[in-house]
Design a protein around this motif. Structure first.
Motif, PDB file in Angstrom:
ATOM      1  N   ALA A 181       0.843  -1.191   0.000  1.00 18.20           N
ATOM      2  CA  ALA A 181       0.000   0.000   0.000  1.00 18.20           C
ATOM      3  C   ALA A 181       0.880   1.244   0.000  1.00 18.20           C
ATOM      4  CB  ALA A 181      -0.916   0.004   1.219  1.00 18.20           C
ATOM      5  N   THR A 182       0.560   2.203  -0.872  1.00 19.15           N
ATOM      6  CA  THR A 182       1.323   3.443  -0.934  1.00 19.15           C
ATOM      7  C   THR A 182       0.416   4.539  -1.484  1.00 19.15           C
ATOM      8  OG1 THR A 182       3.368   4.469  -1.738  1.00 19.15           O
ATOM      9  CG2 THR A 182       2.228   2.981  -3.257  1.00 19.15           C
ATOM     10  N   ARG A 183       0.966   5.712  -1.684  1.00 15.70           N
ATOM     11  CA  ARG A 183       0.248   6.822  -2.301  1.00 15.70           C
ATOM     12  C   ARG A 183       0.948   7.214  -3.589  1.00 15.70           C
ATOM     13  NH1 ARG A 183      -1.521  11.316   2.282  1.00 15.70           N
ATOM     14  NH2 ARG A 183      -3.000  10.007   3.463  1.00 15.70           N
ATOM     15  N   SER A 184       0.226   7.944  -4.439  1.00 10.05           N
ATOM     16  CA  SER A 184       0.788   8.317  -5.732  1.00 10.05           C
ATOM     17  C   SER A 184       1.655   9.567  -5.672  1.00 10.05           C
ATOM     18  CB  SER A 184      -0.329   8.509  -6.757  1.00 10.05           C
ATOM     19  OG  SER A 184      -1.286   9.426  -6.274  1.00 10.05           O
ATOM     20  N   VAL A 185       1.691  10.250  -4.532  1.00 10.76           N
ATOM     21  CA  VAL A 185       2.605  11.372  -4.327  1.00 10.76           C
ATOM     22  C   VAL A 185       3.066  11.337  -2.879  1.00 10.76           C
ATOM     23  CG1 VAL A 185       0.710  12.974  -3.810  1.00 10.76           C
ATOM     24  CG2 VAL A 185       2.934  13.878  -4.507  1.00 10.76           C
ATOM     25  N   ARG A 186       4.342  11.634  -2.660  1.00  9.35           N
ATOM     26  CA  ARG A 186       4.879  11.632  -1.301  1.00  9.35           C
ATOM     27  C   ARG A 186       6.046  12.606  -1.235  1.00  9.35           C
ATOM     28  NH1 ARG A 186       6.930   5.541  -2.495  1.00  9.35           N
ATOM     29  NH2 ARG A 186       8.982   5.992  -3.362  1.00  9.35           N
ATOM     30  N   ARG A 187       6.340  13.049  -0.046  1.00 13.88           N
ATOM     31  CA  ARG A 187       7.492  13.947   0.145  1.00 13.88           C
ATOM     32  C   ARG A 187       8.790  13.178  -0.056  1.00 13.88           C
ATOM     33  NH1 ARG A 187       7.784  18.282   3.911  1.00 13.88           N
ATOM     34  NH2 ARG A 187       5.715  18.982   4.534  1.00 13.88           N
ATOM     35  N   THR A 188       9.829  13.868  -0.502  1.00 13.60           N
ATOM     36  CA  THR A 188      11.166  13.287  -0.556  1.00 13.60           C
ATOM     37  C   THR A 188      11.697  13.088   0.857  1.00 13.60           C
ATOM     38  OG1 THR A 188      12.090  15.511  -0.755  1.00 13.60           O
ATOM     39  CG2 THR A 188      11.721  14.285  -2.800  1.00 13.60           C
ATOM     40  N   ALA A 189      12.776  12.344   0.983  1.00 15.56           N
ATOM     41  CA  ALA A 189      13.322  12.027   2.300  1.00 15.56           C
ATOM     42  C   ALA A 189      13.670  13.274   3.097  1.00 15.56           C
ATOM     43  CB  ALA A 189      14.551  11.123   2.154  1.00 15.56           C
ATOM     44  N   ALA A 200      -9.444   7.217 -13.923  1.00 14.92           N
ATOM     45  CA  ALA A 200      -9.879   7.998 -12.769  1.00 14.92           C
ATOM     46  C   ALA A 200      -9.587   7.189 -11.513  1.00 14.92           C
ATOM     47  CB  ALA A 200     -11.360   8.334 -12.867  1.00 14.92           C
ATOM     48  N   GLY A 201      -8.392   6.600 -11.496  1.00 18.15           N
ATOM     49  CA  GLY A 201      -7.988   5.738 -10.399  1.00 18.15           C
ATOM     50  C   GLY A 201      -7.004   6.411  -9.481  1.00 18.15           C
ATOM     51  N   TRP A 202      -6.259   5.583  -8.703  1.00 19.99           N
ATOM     52  CA  TRP A 202      -5.336   6.182  -7.747  1.00 19.99           C
ATOM     53  C   TRP A 202      -4.192   6.919  -8.422  1.00 19.99           C
ATOM     54  CZ3 TRP A 202      -0.698   3.914  -8.608  1.00 19.99           C
ATOM     55  CH2 TRP A 202      -0.604   2.532  -8.840  1.00 19.99           C
ATOM     56  N   LEU A 203      -3.909   6.614  -9.667  1.00 23.43           N
ATOM     57  CA  LEU A 203      -2.895   7.386 -10.381  1.00 23.43           C
ATOM     58  C   LEU A 203      -3.364   8.810 -10.667  1.00 23.43           C
ATOM     59  CD1 LEU A 203      -1.689   4.650 -12.880  1.00 23.43           C
ATOM     60  CD2 LEU A 203      -0.242   5.795 -11.181  1.00 23.43           C
ATOM     61  N   ALA A 204      -4.663   9.005 -10.710  1.00 20.91           N
ATOM     62  CA  ALA A 204      -5.235  10.322 -10.990  1.00 20.91           C
ATOM     63  C   ALA A 204      -5.574  11.089  -9.725  1.00 20.91           C
ATOM     64  CB  ALA A 204      -6.495  10.177 -11.845  1.00 20.91           C
ATOM     65  N   THR A 205      -5.378  10.467  -8.575  1.00 22.67           N
ATOM     66  CA  THR A 205      -5.650  11.080  -7.285  1.00 22.67           C
ATOM     67  C   THR A 205      -4.474  10.752  -6.366  1.00 22.67           C
ATOM     68  OG1 THR A 205      -6.798   9.143  -6.382  1.00 22.67           O
ATOM     69  CG2 THR A 205      -8.125  10.715  -7.647  1.00 22.67           C
ATOM     70  N   VAL A 206      -4.608  11.042  -5.092  1.00 19.74           N
ATOM     71  CA  VAL A 206      -3.545  10.672  -4.148  1.00 19.74           C
ATOM     72  C   VAL A 206      -3.691   9.218  -3.732  1.00 19.74           C
ATOM     73  CG1 VAL A 206      -2.472  11.236  -1.934  1.00 19.74           C
ATOM     74  CG2 VAL A 206      -3.380  13.057  -3.383  1.00 19.74           C
ATOM     75  N   ASP A 207      -4.932   8.707  -3.687  1.00 19.97           N
ATOM     76  CA  ASP A 207      -5.191   7.299  -3.377  1.00 19.97           C
ATOM     77  C   ASP A 207      -6.630   6.968  -3.730  1.00 19.97           C
ATOM     78  OD1 ASP A 207      -4.702   4.720  -2.577  1.00 19.97           O
ATOM     79  OD2 ASP A 207      -4.331   5.180  -0.475  1.00 19.97           O
ATOM     80  N   TYR A 208      -6.922   5.706  -3.910  1.00 26.01           N
ATOM     81  CA  TYR A 208      -8.248   5.148  -4.193  1.00 26.01           C
ATOM     82  C   TYR A 208      -8.772   5.480  -5.587  1.00 26.01           C
ATOM     83  CZ  TYR A 208      -8.770   3.989   0.772  1.00 26.01           C
ATOM     84  OH  TYR A 208      -8.600   3.470   2.026  1.00 26.01           O
ATOM     85  N   GLY A 209      -8.639   6.739  -6.015  1.00 27.51           N
ATOM     86  CA  GLY A 209      -9.278   7.171  -7.241  1.00 27.51           C
ATOM     87  C   GLY A 209     -10.685   7.660  -6.977  1.00 27.51           C
ATOM     88  N   THR A 210     -11.350   8.098  -8.047  1.00 29.38           N
ATOM     89  CA  THR A 210     -12.746   8.509  -7.944  1.00 29.38           C
ATOM     90  C   THR A 210     -13.633   7.408  -8.528  1.00 29.38           C
ATOM     91  OG1 THR A 210     -12.483   9.777 -10.002  1.00 29.38           O
ATOM     92  CG2 THR A 210     -12.260  10.965  -7.911  1.00 29.38           C
ATOM     93  N   ALA A 211     -13.609   7.226  -9.841  1.00 29.53           N
ATOM     94  CA  ALA A 211     -14.429   6.184 -10.456  1.00 29.53           C
ATOM     95  C   ALA A 211     -14.033   4.788  -9.999  1.00 29.53           C
ATOM     96  CB  ALA A 211     -14.341   6.282 -11.977  1.00 29.53           C
ATOM     97  N   THR A 212     -12.760   4.592  -9.673  1.00 25.58           N
ATOM     98  CA  THR A 212     -12.318   3.256  -9.273  1.00 25.58           C
ATOM     99  C   THR A 212     -12.512   2.967  -7.792  1.00 25.58           C
ATOM    100  OG1 THR A 212     -10.053   4.042  -8.909  1.00 25.58           O
ATOM    101  CG2 THR A 212     -10.573   3.115 -11.097  1.00 25.58           C
ATOM    102  N   ALA A 213     -12.691   3.988  -6.967  1.00 23.77           N
ATOM    103  CA  ALA A 213     -12.805   3.758  -5.531  1.00 23.77           C
ATOM    104  C   ALA A 213     -13.926   2.773  -5.192  1.00 23.77           C
ATOM    105  CB  ALA A 213     -12.992   5.081  -4.788  1.00 23.77           C
ATOM    106  N   PRO A 214     -15.141   2.937  -5.756  1.00 24.96           N
ATOM    107  CA  PRO A 214     -16.178   1.936  -5.468  1.00 24.96           C
ATOM    108  C   PRO A 214     -15.805   0.538  -5.949  1.00 24.96           C
ATOM    109  CG  PRO A 214     -17.134   3.920  -6.446  1.00 24.96           C
ATOM    110  CD  PRO A 214     -15.657   4.026  -6.603  1.00 24.96           C
ATOM    111  N   ILE A 215     -15.087   0.458  -7.063  1.00 25.21           N
ATOM    112  CA  ILE A 215     -14.686  -0.831  -7.617  1.00 25.21           C
ATOM    113  C   ILE A 215     -13.701  -1.525  -6.684  1.00 25.21           C
ATOM    114  CG2 ILE A 215     -13.448  -1.923  -9.523  1.00 25.21           C
ATOM    115  CD1 ILE A 215     -14.629   0.351 -11.317  1.00 25.21           C
ATOM    116  N   TYR A 216     -12.694  -0.790  -6.195  1.00 24.68           N
ATOM    117  CA  TYR A 216     -11.725  -1.387  -5.286  1.00 24.68           C
ATOM    118  C   TYR A 216     -12.382  -1.838  -3.987  1.00 24.68           C
ATOM    119  CZ  TYR A 216      -8.061   0.425  -8.343  1.00 24.68           C
ATOM    120  OH  TYR A 216      -7.259   0.693  -9.423  1.00 24.68           O
ATOM    121  N   LEU A 217     -13.261  -1.010  -3.439  1.00 21.27           N
ATOM    122  CA  LEU A 217     -13.919  -1.388  -2.198  1.00 21.27           C
ATOM    123  C   LEU A 217     -14.859  -2.572  -2.412  1.00 21.27           C
ATOM    124  CD1 LEU A 217     -12.642   1.263  -1.224  1.00 21.27           C
ATOM    125  CD2 LEU A 217     -14.771   1.755  -0.006  1.00 21.27           C
TER     126      LEU A 217
END
Length: 351
Positions: free
Chosen positions: A7-15, A165-182
């Motif tokens: 599990a991760t996010r599509s954007v994160r701070r550098t070290a 419209a998935g987690w690549l398009a958001t920070v996590d879960y996505g919009t259209a894909t969020a219901p699908i993943y859940l």
């Protein structure tokens, strides 16, 4: 988001906390490459050249870009210049302007010495909020999918998507894909028809990559196959994301969405749009007032794919091409909007 089983996010701070790391989406699905952005200019290039994309994700990267600019110079002139540079990178998605406005409003009352830290804090908060919004969209959408599956309990629920419209398009879960993943995680049998989404093939390259990593059954289809599948009864619902929804409910999304909505309307297939409040633009009265981004014709006349020698780009035609990136689906064709507040049949300005 699940990437290589983690599990991760599509954007994160550098070290060191001074920059951000994003996935270079141009390399997917062939290579998972994290790249560092260290300046507002880096962020602007990443957005404009589509290293990263998707309305909420563009907003997040833009917010961090403005924060990074203020780390270099934090007077009003520097703030205004960085804002102007970033907001022009992608004109259609409203989330970018919204996120930049949020950061600018948070720092403008402060002394310059305090602005960079406050901007980073606001960008972090925007990302955390996006995760919470998408999770809530997923929960409300899951209830909808359960209802739809109950109509045909003896087979998987077939959902058609367009673009990514998935987690690549958001920070996590996505919009259209969020219901699908859940739904998948809850044990609801779900299968996704994935539009290839020419000309940049975000469905074939990105949505399919996401679904594969999450273990969701899916099948890639040509963009023009969706209407036939709907007519055959092989689609239970269409769920798409959006880059901007106007005050009257008109939906601006990746080119080709309008055609899916027309086919869904003609075949009595429900057509849903998933979005957080940050994508609702109350200041734009209708879709006619939305600026449609025209992108390079080369996105249409050339295609990149994997060969034995690595990624290679080939020319498909020598003819001139026109490449509008988005179209507008009238509100009358939308069955409902899956939001963090529930599944709504119309939208209004959040309280």
């Amino acid at each position: 988001m699940i990437l290589d089983g983690q599990a991760t996010r599509s954007v994160r701070r550098t070290a060191d906390g001074a920059g951000i790391c994003i996935l270079d989406q141009r390399q997917l699905p062939w290579e998972v490459r994290w790249v560092e952005l260290r300046s507002a200019r880096d962020a602007a290039v990443a957005i404009a050249e589509m290293w990263t994309r998707g309305a909420p994700m563009i907003g997040a990267v833009g917010a961090y870009g403005l924060a990074m600019a203020l780390a270099e110079a934090a007077d009003d002139a520097a703030l205004d210049a960085a804002y102007a540079m970033l907001v022009e990178t992608r004109p259609t998605a409203i989330n970018l302007q919204w996120a930049l406005d949020q950061v600018a409003a948070a720092v403008r009352p402060l002394a310059p010495v305090d602005r960079a830290g406050a901007a980073l804090a606001r960008a972090d908060a925007i990302c955390d909020e996006d995760v919470a919004l998408c999770r809530s969209i997923g929960e409300h959408g899951l209830d909808l999918l359960r209802t739809l599956h109950a109509q045909h309990p003896g087979r998987p629920l077939n959902i058609l998507t367009h673009c990514n419209a998935g987690w690549l398009a958001t920070v996590d879960y996505g919009t259209a894909t969020a219901p699908i993943y859940l739904a998948h995680d809850a044990g609801l049998p779900v299968h996704v028809w994935v539009d290839e989404t020419r000309p940049r093939n975000q469905g074939a390259l990105l949505t399919a990559f996401e679904l594969k990593n999450h273990g969701v059954p899916h099948t890639l289809i040509a963009d023009n196959a969706g209407g036939l599948l709907m007519a055959r009864g092989q689609v239970d619902a269409v769920i798409v994301g959006t880059d901007r929804v106007a005050a009257n409910g008109d939906v601006c999304n990746k080119i080709g969405t309008y055609l899916k909505a027309l086919a869904a309307h003609d075949t009595a297939v429900p057509f849903y749009v998933a979005l957080p409040y940050t994508t609702f633009d109350a200041a734009t009265p209708s879709g006619d007032a939305i600026t449609i981004e025209d992108r390079s014709p080369e996105e249409l006349t050339r295609v990149t794919g994997a060969t034995d020698h690595g990624l290679e780009t080939v020319r498909l035609t020598q003819s001139p091409a026109y490449n509008p990136a988005f179209d507008v689906t009238p509100a009358r064709l939308v069955t409902g909007y899956i939001t963090e507040r529930g599944v709504l049949d119309r939208l209004s300005t959040p309280a």
